[in-house]
Write an enzyme that holds these catalytic residues in place. Structure first.
Site, PDB file in Angstrom:
ATOM      1  N   ASP A 162      24.381  35.621  10.713  1.00 29.98           N
ATOM      2  CA  ASP A 162      25.270  34.458  10.678  1.00 29.98           C
ATOM      3  C   ASP A 162      25.920  34.454   9.297  1.00 29.98           C
ATOM      4  OD1 ASP A 162      26.474  31.995  10.676  1.00 29.98           O
ATOM      5  OD2 ASP A 162      24.653  30.851  11.041  1.00 29.98           O
ATOM      6  N   PRO A 169      29.978  39.446  -0.530  1.00 31.50           N
ATOM      7  CA  PRO A 169      28.555  39.749  -0.337  1.00 31.50           C
ATOM      8  C   PRO A 169      28.192  40.118   1.106  1.00 31.50           C
ATOM      9  CG  PRO A 169      28.872  37.393  -0.783  1.00 31.50           C
ATOM     10  CD  PRO A 169      30.197  38.068  -1.001  1.00 31.50           C
TER      11      PRO A 169
HETATM   12  N1  SAM Z   1      29.777  30.099  10.633  1.00 29.08           N
HETATM   13  C1  SAM Z   1      30.280  30.729   9.499  1.00 29.08           C
HETATM   14  C2  SAM Z   1      31.495  31.591   9.712  1.00 29.08           C
HETATM   15  O1  SAM Z   1      31.511  32.477  10.575  1.00 29.08           O
HETATM   16  O2  SAM Z   1      32.449  31.373   8.989  1.00 29.08           O
HETATM   17  C3  SAM Z   1      29.225  31.345   8.677  1.00 29.08           C
HETATM   18  C4  SAM Z   1      28.455  30.235   8.040  1.00 29.08           C
HETATM   19  S1  SAM Z   1      27.187  30.604   6.932  1.00 29.08           S
HETATM   20  C5  SAM Z   1      27.560  29.335   5.781  1.00 29.08           C
HETATM   21  C6  SAM Z   1      27.566  32.140   6.170  1.00 29.08           C
HETATM   22  C7  SAM Z   1      26.629  32.421   5.005  1.00 29.08           C
HETATM   23  O3  SAM Z   1      26.440  33.822   4.845  1.00 29.08           O
HETATM   24  C8  SAM Z   1      27.118  31.915   3.650  1.00 29.08           C
HETATM   25  O4  SAM Z   1      26.352  30.803   3.284  1.00 29.08           O
HETATM   26  C9  SAM Z   1      26.928  33.106   2.705  1.00 29.08           C
HETATM   27  O5  SAM Z   1      26.383  32.733   1.467  1.00 29.08           O
HETATM   28  C10 SAM Z   1      25.975  33.967   3.509  1.00 29.08           C
HETATM   29  N2  SAM Z   1      25.954  35.399   3.140  1.00 29.08           N
HETATM   30  C11 SAM Z   1      27.013  36.199   2.899  1.00 29.08           C
HETATM   31  N3  SAM Z   1      26.589  37.437   2.560  1.00 29.08           N
HETATM   32  C12 SAM Z   1      25.224  37.413   2.590  1.00 29.08           C
HETATM   33  C13 SAM Z   1      24.220  38.387   2.330  1.00 29.08           C
HETATM   34  N4  SAM Z   1      24.526  39.640   1.964  1.00 29.08           N
HETATM   35  N5  SAM Z   1      22.920  38.017   2.466  1.00 29.08           N
HETATM   36  C14 SAM Z   1      22.587  36.748   2.843  1.00 29.08           C
HETATM   37  N6  SAM Z   1      23.513  35.777   3.080  1.00 29.08           N
HETATM   38  C15 SAM Z   1      24.803  36.109   2.963  1.00 29.08           C
END
Ligand code: SAM
Length: 284
Positions: A162, A169
């Site tokens: 997700d 990242p």
């Molecule tokens: N529903 C959303 C969308 O498709 O736009 C996604 C929501 S959720 C907030 C996405 C999360 O992924 C973010 O909080 C971000 O910090 C996290 N994220 C991005 N790269 C990541 C990584 N390598 N490891 C863990 N979390 C990560």
């Protein structure tokens, strides 16, 4: 952005596809730059609160149920007996809440790189965080790519990715290497489900390469499930499942006699989502 009558709007411009999506806002509630990204929270007039990361809409209070339910229940009803789930990203905790609705779950771990996303969700989207204190829930703050590299082989039933879009990242979460590590960490009935962007805008650029990378990593079966999502570009989004076993069959009677409440997901929606649009196959 302001219009002439002083109404304030938040607009996400999708330059590449010549379109945009806007929400009328009452006020900005928060803005900060974390070591990973810029997070903004707005109060909208009609969609509740809105979270934006690096200018991209993440979720609104009003329509997040579509995404969170489709990111969790199809995969959970596909696995014969899901007990151990890892959510990569998902810092708003909405997917975690849906996963924990399933009684069979013994442990659900959320691996989110940016703790601030979760802390802000607790403040501005408390309804999504209501299961965070469930004894089966664990919140870990770190990089999901590294976490998956280090995961114990065969230790998971389901991986839910997700994440944000495949830039910054999250870029490494859309690669064959990452899927190989997921494959190793999953048990024999294991499956992964990942948000896979818009079927209309990103079929060639993201969905198809993602399916190929998942297959190359050892997942014999893939299936992309489209669903409506009003707050994302084109209003149409998708989740792609990849399994060691078939992902086209699911526990239909369990889905039908569901013991918990959902707003979108049900057996028929699941079945319908497995039907891929004709243009998917044409582009083969
Ligand atoms: N529903 C959303 C969308 O498709 O736009 C996604 C929501 S959720 C907030 C996405 C999360 O992924 C973010 O909080 C971000 O910090 C996290 N994220 C991005 N790269 C990541 C990584 N390598 N490891 C863990 N979390 C990560």
């Amino acid at each position: 952005m302001k219009t002439s009558d002083k109404t304030e709007w938040f607009t996400e411009i999708c330059e590449e596809h010549g379109s945009a999506i806007s929400f009328r806002i009452r006020q900005q509630l928060h803005e900060e730059k974390t070591p990973y990204q810029r997070i903004e929270i707005y109060e909208t007039t009609d969609f509740g609160n809105l979270m934006v990361i690096d200018g991209f809409v993440m979720l609104t209070s009003r329509d997040n149920f579509l995404y969170h339910e489709m990111m969790s229940h199809p995969a959970l009803f596909t696995h014969p007996d899901p007990k151990r789930v890892v959510i990569i990203g998902g810092g708003d905790c909405g997917t975690l809440r849906e996963v924990l609705k399933h009684k069979s779950i013994e442990h659900a771990l959320q691996v989110e790189i940016d703790e601030r996303v979760t802390r802000l969700a607790e403040q501005y989207f408390p309804e999504l965080c209501e299961s965070n204190n469930d004894t089966r829930a664990e919140l870990y703050f770190g990089d999901g790519i590294q976490w998956m590299k280090d995961a114990e082989p065969g230790s998971l039933d389901i991986v839910i990715v997700d994440s944000t879009d495949p830039i910054g990242p999250a870029e490494g979460l859309f690669t064959e290497d990452f899927y190989r590590n997921c494959h190793r960490a999953l048990g024999e009935n294991g499956l992964i489900v990942q948000q896979s962007e818009s079927p209309l805008l990103h079929y060639d650029s993201i969905i198809q390469p993602m399916c190929h990378a998942m297959q190359a990593a050892g997942f014999a079966h893939t299936r992309t499930m489209p669903f409506p999502q009003s707050c994302y570009p084109s209003g149409w989004w998708s989740a792609t499942m990849a399994g060691k076993q078939s992902v086209e069959r699911f526990r239909e009677s369990d889905a039908e006699n569901n013991e918990f409440e959902t707003q979108y997901y049900n057996r028929a929606i699941h079945q319908g989502a497995l039907a891929e649009p004709a243009f998917f196959n044409r582009r083969g």
